[in-house]
Design a protein around this motif. Structure first.
Motif, PDB file in Angstrom:
ATOM      1  N   SER A 122       0.845  -1.355  -0.050  1.00 11.62           N
ATOM      2  CA  SER A 122       0.008  -0.071  -0.108  1.00 11.62           C
ATOM      3  C   SER A 122       0.747   1.288  -0.126  1.00 11.62           C
ATOM      4  CB  SER A 122      -0.834   0.021   1.073  1.00 11.62           C
ATOM      5  OG  SER A 122      -0.253   0.389   2.495  1.00 11.62           O
ATOM      6  N   GLY A 123       0.389   2.287  -0.272  1.00 10.07           N
ATOM      7  CA  GLY A 123       0.901   3.660  -0.055  1.00 10.07           C
ATOM      8  C   GLY A 123       1.221   3.961   1.290  1.00 10.07           C
ATOM      9  N   SER A 124       0.281   3.477   1.963  1.00  7.67           N
ATOM     10  CA  SER A 124       0.905   3.753   3.519  1.00  7.67           C
ATOM     11  C   SER A 124       1.852   2.981   3.998  1.00  7.67           C
ATOM     12  CB  SER A 124      -0.623   3.393   4.526  1.00  7.67           C
ATOM     13  OG  SER A 124      -1.709   3.783   4.047  1.00  7.67           O
ATOM     14  N   SER A 125       2.121   1.890   3.690  1.00 10.75           N
ATOM     15  CA  SER A 125       3.234   1.172   3.964  1.00 10.75           C
ATOM     16  C   SER A 125       4.567   1.713   3.288  1.00 10.75           C
ATOM     17  CB  SER A 125       3.187  -0.356   3.293  1.00 10.75           C
ATOM     18  OG  SER A 125       1.865  -1.192   3.937  1.00 10.75           O
ATOM     19  N   THR A 165      -3.380  16.729   4.109  1.00 12.15           N
ATOM     20  CA  THR A 165      -3.052  15.431   3.346  1.00 12.15           C
ATOM     21  C   THR A 165      -3.893  14.378   3.913  1.00 12.15           C
ATOM     22  OG1 THR A 165      -1.033  14.053   3.018  1.00 12.15           O
ATOM     23  CG2 THR A 165      -1.263  14.950   5.299  1.00 12.15           C
ATOM     24  N   TRP A 166      -3.400  12.978   3.488  1.00 15.46           N
ATOM     25  CA  TRP A 166      -4.025  11.820   3.964  1.00 15.46           C
ATOM     26  C   TRP A 166      -3.522  11.453   5.280  1.00 15.46           C
ATOM     27  CZ3 TRP A 166      -8.332   9.695   4.238  1.00 15.46           C
ATOM     28  CH2 TRP A 166      -8.552   8.343   4.479  1.00 15.46           C
ATOM     29  N   ALA A 167      -4.114  10.781   6.175  1.00 11.42           N
ATOM     30  CA  ALA A 167      -3.785  10.263   7.456  1.00 11.42           C
ATOM     31  C   ALA A 167      -2.280   9.638   7.491  1.00 11.42           C
ATOM     32  CB  ALA A 167      -4.788   9.478   8.066  1.00 11.42           C
ATOM     33  N   GLU A 200       9.061  12.614  -0.917  1.00 10.02           N
ATOM     34  CA  GLU A 200       7.940  12.949  -1.645  1.00 10.02           C
ATOM     35  C   GLU A 200       6.838  11.951  -1.506  1.00 10.02           C
ATOM     36  OE1 GLU A 200       8.510  14.570  -5.670  1.00 10.02           O
ATOM     37  OE2 GLU A 200      10.574  13.732  -5.643  1.00 10.02           O
ATOM     38  N   ASP A 201       5.684  12.573  -0.918  1.00 10.24           N
ATOM     39  CA  ASP A 201       4.358  11.746  -0.919  1.00 10.24           C
ATOM     40  C   ASP A 201       3.830  11.779  -2.144  1.00 10.24           C
ATOM     41  OD1 ASP A 201       1.830  10.539  -0.956  1.00 10.24           O
ATOM     42  OD2 ASP A 201       1.863  10.966   1.268  1.00 10.24           O
ATOM     43  N   ALA A 202       3.856  11.093  -3.315  1.00 11.43           N
ATOM     44  CA  ALA A 202       3.542  11.375  -4.670  1.00 11.43           C
ATOM     45  C   ALA A 202       2.386  10.244  -4.735  1.00 11.43           C
ATOM     46  CB  ALA A 202       4.509  11.200  -5.617  1.00 11.43           C
ATOM     47  N   CYS A 203       1.767   9.784  -3.719  1.00  6.48           N
ATOM     48  CA  CYS A 203       0.766   8.714  -3.658  1.00  6.48           C
ATOM     49  C   CYS A 203      -0.409   9.141  -4.879  1.00  6.48           C
ATOM     50  CB  CYS A 203       0.210   8.631  -2.436  1.00  6.48           C
ATOM     51  SG  CYS A 203       1.154   7.415  -1.428  1.00  6.48           S
ATOM     52  N   GLU A 204      -0.675  10.343  -4.993  1.00  4.44           N
ATOM     53  CA  GLU A 204      -1.794  11.128  -5.744  1.00  4.44           C
ATOM     54  C   GLU A 204      -1.394  11.821  -7.158  1.00  4.44           C
ATOM     55  OE1 GLU A 204      -4.129  13.643  -3.442  1.00  4.44           O
ATOM     56  OE2 GLU A 204      -4.700  12.101  -1.900  1.00  4.44           O
ATOM     57  N   ALA A 205      -0.020  11.194  -7.600  1.00  2.00           N
ATOM     58  CA  ALA A 205       0.433  12.304  -8.382  1.00  2.00           C
ATOM     59  C   ALA A 205       1.481  11.444  -9.474  1.00  2.00           C
ATOM     60  CB  ALA A 205       1.355  13.350  -7.978  1.00  2.00           C
ATOM     61  N   PHE A 224       4.385   6.256  -3.954  1.00  2.39           N
ATOM     62  CA  PHE A 224       3.005   6.131  -4.636  1.00  2.39           C
ATOM     63  C   PHE A 224       2.185   5.032  -3.977  1.00  2.39           C
ATOM     64  CE2 PHE A 224       6.407   8.121  -7.556  1.00  2.39           C
ATOM     65  CZ  PHE A 224       5.611   8.866  -8.114  1.00  2.39           C
ATOM     66  N   SER A 225       0.906   5.639  -4.222  1.00  2.00           N
ATOM     67  CA  SER A 225      -0.121   4.475  -3.976  1.00  2.00           C
ATOM     68  C   SER A 225      -0.623   3.850  -5.205  1.00  2.00           C
ATOM     69  CB  SER A 225      -1.101   5.141  -3.061  1.00  2.00           C
ATOM     70  OG  SER A 225      -2.500   4.156  -2.983  1.00  2.00           O
ATOM     71  N   PHE A 226      -1.023   2.463  -5.212  1.00  5.70           N
ATOM     72  CA  PHE A 226      -1.774   1.833  -6.185  1.00  5.70           C
ATOM     73  C   PHE A 226      -3.030   1.512  -5.917  1.00  5.70           C
ATOM     74  CE2 PHE A 226       2.662   0.836  -7.400  1.00  5.70           C
ATOM     75  CZ  PHE A 226       3.064   1.906  -8.197  1.00  5.70           C
ATOM     76  N   SER A 250      -8.414   3.804  -6.458  1.00  2.00           N
ATOM     77  CA  SER A 250      -9.022   4.902  -7.092  1.00  2.00           C
ATOM     78  C   SER A 250      -7.915   5.747  -7.716  1.00  2.00           C
ATOM     79  CB  SER A 250      -9.589   5.783  -6.083  1.00  2.00           C
ATOM     80  OG  SER A 250      -8.623   5.981  -4.997  1.00  2.00           O
ATOM     81  N   HIS A 251      -6.470   5.232  -7.860  1.00  2.00           N
ATOM     82  CA  HIS A 251      -5.372   6.062  -8.094  1.00  2.00           C
ATOM     83  C   HIS A 251      -5.168   5.982  -9.576  1.00  2.00           C
ATOM     84  CE1 HIS A 251      -3.926   7.163  -3.979  1.00  2.00           C
ATOM     85  NE2 HIS A 251      -5.214   6.654  -3.954  1.00  2.00           N
ATOM     86  N   HIS A 252      -4.188   6.723 -10.075  1.00  2.00           N
ATOM     87  CA  HIS A 252      -4.171   6.760 -11.764  1.00  2.00           C
ATOM     88  C   HIS A 252      -3.595   5.522 -12.246  1.00  2.00           C
ATOM     89  CE1 HIS A 252      -3.550  10.804  -9.918  1.00  2.00           C
ATOM     90  NE2 HIS A 252      -3.779  11.396 -10.981  1.00  2.00           N
TER      91      HIS A 252
HETATM   92  C1  PLP Z   1      -1.531  11.557  -0.219  1.00  2.00           C
HETATM   93  C2  PLP Z   1      -1.410  10.096   0.278  1.00  2.00           C
HETATM   94  N1  PLP Z   1      -0.524   9.596   0.826  1.00  2.00           N
HETATM   95  C3  PLP Z   1      -0.802   8.224   1.228  1.00  2.00           C
HETATM   96  C4  PLP Z   1      -1.786   7.383   0.823  1.00  2.00           C
HETATM   97  C5  PLP Z   1      -1.927   6.315   1.498  1.00  2.00           C
HETATM   98  O1  PLP Z   1      -2.037   5.231   0.238  1.00  2.00           O
HETATM   99  P1  PLP Z   1      -2.939   3.939   0.421  1.00  2.00           P
HETATM  100  O2  PLP Z   1      -4.392   3.997   0.396  1.00  2.00           O
HETATM  101  O3  PLP Z   1      -2.551   3.019  -0.772  1.00  2.00           O
HETATM  102  O4  PLP Z   1      -2.216   2.996   1.665  1.00  2.00           O
HETATM  103  C6  PLP Z   1      -2.944   8.070   0.074  1.00  2.00           C
HETATM  104  C7  PLP Z   1      -3.925   7.530  -0.117  1.00  2.00           C
HETATM  105  O5  PLP Z   1      -4.669   7.501  -1.000  1.00  2.00           O
HETATM  106  C8  PLP Z   1      -2.684   9.390  -0.145  1.00  2.00           C
HETATM  107  O6  PLP Z   1      -3.744   9.896  -0.679  1.00  2.00           O
END
Ligand code: PLP
Length: 426
Positions: free
Chosen positions: A86-89, A119-121, A190-195, A214-216, A219-221
């Motif tokens: 995950s992007g969180s990981s 931002t995201w949590a 860089e948190d590019a999870c949405e970019a 990056f997050s996959f 809903s992501h690109h």
């Molecule tokens: C800016 C940002 N950082 C981190 C995350 C975490 O990614 P994930 O949902 O894959 O854990 C997200 C998720 O959408 C996000 O938008």
């Protein structure tokens, strides 16, 4: 053997047929048909390849993940990639590497990491998980990205890193951020999870910092349903990321043989020289990634065309609404279409959102809003710079509706019509 091969071909033919059947959309009925935030972006190619993994029994992390890592790193323009679940990981892994005792100059407990309040949590939580202190700074209303003057104000002798977030696909001012980082000797994550595919100054975001994530998510690109990746140009950081991804064992390290020689009594396959996690993705996720990246530029183009259409069309309501635009020298990849109800508008965000939702348009607040106001932040030490007025405003006045490659032209137009219908009252 040839019989099972035949069956497999039949399965795939059926899947292909199934998906071509789903292409004929049900008729769009204005005000009735739901416009969800997201629809699946995968097709028969991803499903067939995932089925191959399952039927071949190649399901745990292997060659497909490795191949996707290499393609994605090339696409963004970095040397190394570590795919995770995950992007969180990915954020937790990057920060865990930068605080790891085996790193030459790790961050220490209590060190500060500057990050945006909006931002995201799981941009913020991994900072705390690693014993570091998040320092929340305000964002600009025009971009929802960190204001670089606020970054400068946030710096103290405890600052060790900046974690910019390219929110909703809009690139941060990476030239200024990198200048600040160089001047104060700070790590940049860089948190590019949405970019995915966004650019600053002709260079893809995710290629500037020490690490990028990056997050996959669905809903992501680019989606592997769940999934994420950590990118870096540093062999040392990449090696640690690979090891920490998988329990901290040495198997994925390039110098594993040299390390193993030092511990002859321990089976080298189960040699642990570091702490770690299990953040491994599956081969099915790797297979999805390989197919999805072929479609990424087209997906981005559709999102850009949608956003251009909406921002142009909704501009007529500019006295009440603040819309985002692509700034010069950047490529914005429009994770969603954000709208801010201006302070002096004769209606509230709630009234507008309720109206759109009644029409079937699914909406969402801007990620986690102003994170300073989230109750979780009462549990751990953190700092903020000033009162975060823009972040507070965004939490109350902004929202987004979905922007994804599955939006048809009549749906795109319907959203504009709904806004016009609402605005006629004012
Ligand atoms: C800016 C940002 N950082 C981190 C995350 C975490 O990614 P994930 O949902 O894959 O854990 C997200 C998720 O959408 C996000 O938008």
């Amino acid at each position: 053997m040839s019989e099972t091969r035949g069956i497999r071909r039949q399965i795939k033919d059926l899947i292909r047929e199934y998906y071509s059947g789903t292409k004929s959309k049900t008729k769009f009925v204005p005000g009735r048909t739901k416009l969800p935030l997201v629809v699946p972006s995968y097709d028969w190619q991803e499903v067939c390849d995932a089925i191959d993994c399952l039927l071949d029994g190649q399901v745990t992390m292997g060659e497909r993940v490795k191949q996707f890592e290499s393609i994605f790193a090339d696409y963004i323009g970095t040397r190394f990639a570590t795919m995770v679940n995950s992007g969180s990981s990915a954020n937790l892994l990057a920060l865990s590497v930068l605080t790891n005792p085996l790193l030459e100059n790790p961050m220490k407990p209590g060190d500060e990491v500057i990050t945006p309040a909006v931002t995201w949590a799981t941009t913020v939580f991994p900072i705390i998980n690693c014993g570091l202190v998040p320092v929340l700074v305000d964002v600009d209303l025009e971009t929802f990205n960190m204001n670089t003057e606020e970054i400068r104000k946030a710096i103290t002798d405890k600052t060790r890193a900046i974690m910019p977030v390219h929110l909703l696909g809009n690139p941060c001012e990476m030239d200024t951020i990198m200048d600040i980082a160089t001047r104060y000797d700070l790590y940049v994550i860089e948190d590019a999870c949405e970019a995915h595919g966004a650019e600053f100054g002709g260079r893809r975001v995710g290629s500037f910092g020490d690490f990028a994530t990056f997050s996959f998510f669905f809903s992501h690109h680019l989606s592997t349903i769940e999934g994420g990746i950590v990118l870096t140009d540093s062999e040392e950081l990449a090696g640690l990321a690979k090891s920490l991804r998988t329990f901290g064992w040495v198997r994925d390290l390039t110098d594993k043989d040299r390390i193993a020689q030092q511990y002859e009594s321990i089976d080298p396959r189960y040699l642990f020289v570091n702490i770690g996690y299990n953040f491994r993705p599956t081969e099915m996720q790797g297979a999805f990634g390989i197919q999805q990246i072929k479609k990424l530029d087209r997906f981005i183009q559709i999102r850009q065309e949608n956003a251009e259409f909406w921002t142009e069309s909704l501009r007529r309501h500019g006295n009440y609404l603040l819309l985002h635009t692509e700034r010069e020298n950047t490529k914005h990849v429009w994770f969603a279409c954000p709208v801010t109800v201006k302070a002096d508008a004769p209606f509230t965000r709630k009234e507008l959102v309720d109206f759109l939702e009644k029409k079937g348009v699914e909406t969402r607040p801007i990620m986690s809003g102003n994170f300073d106001e989230q109750p979780a932040m009462r549990l751990f030490p953190y700092r903020k710079v000033g009162d975060l007025p823009n972040s507070r405003f965004i939490m109350r006045n902004s929202f987004f509706f979905g922007n994804h490659p599955g939006i048809a032209s009549e749906e795109r137009q319907a959203i504009v019509d709904y806004f016009s219908e609402f605005m006629r009252r004012y």
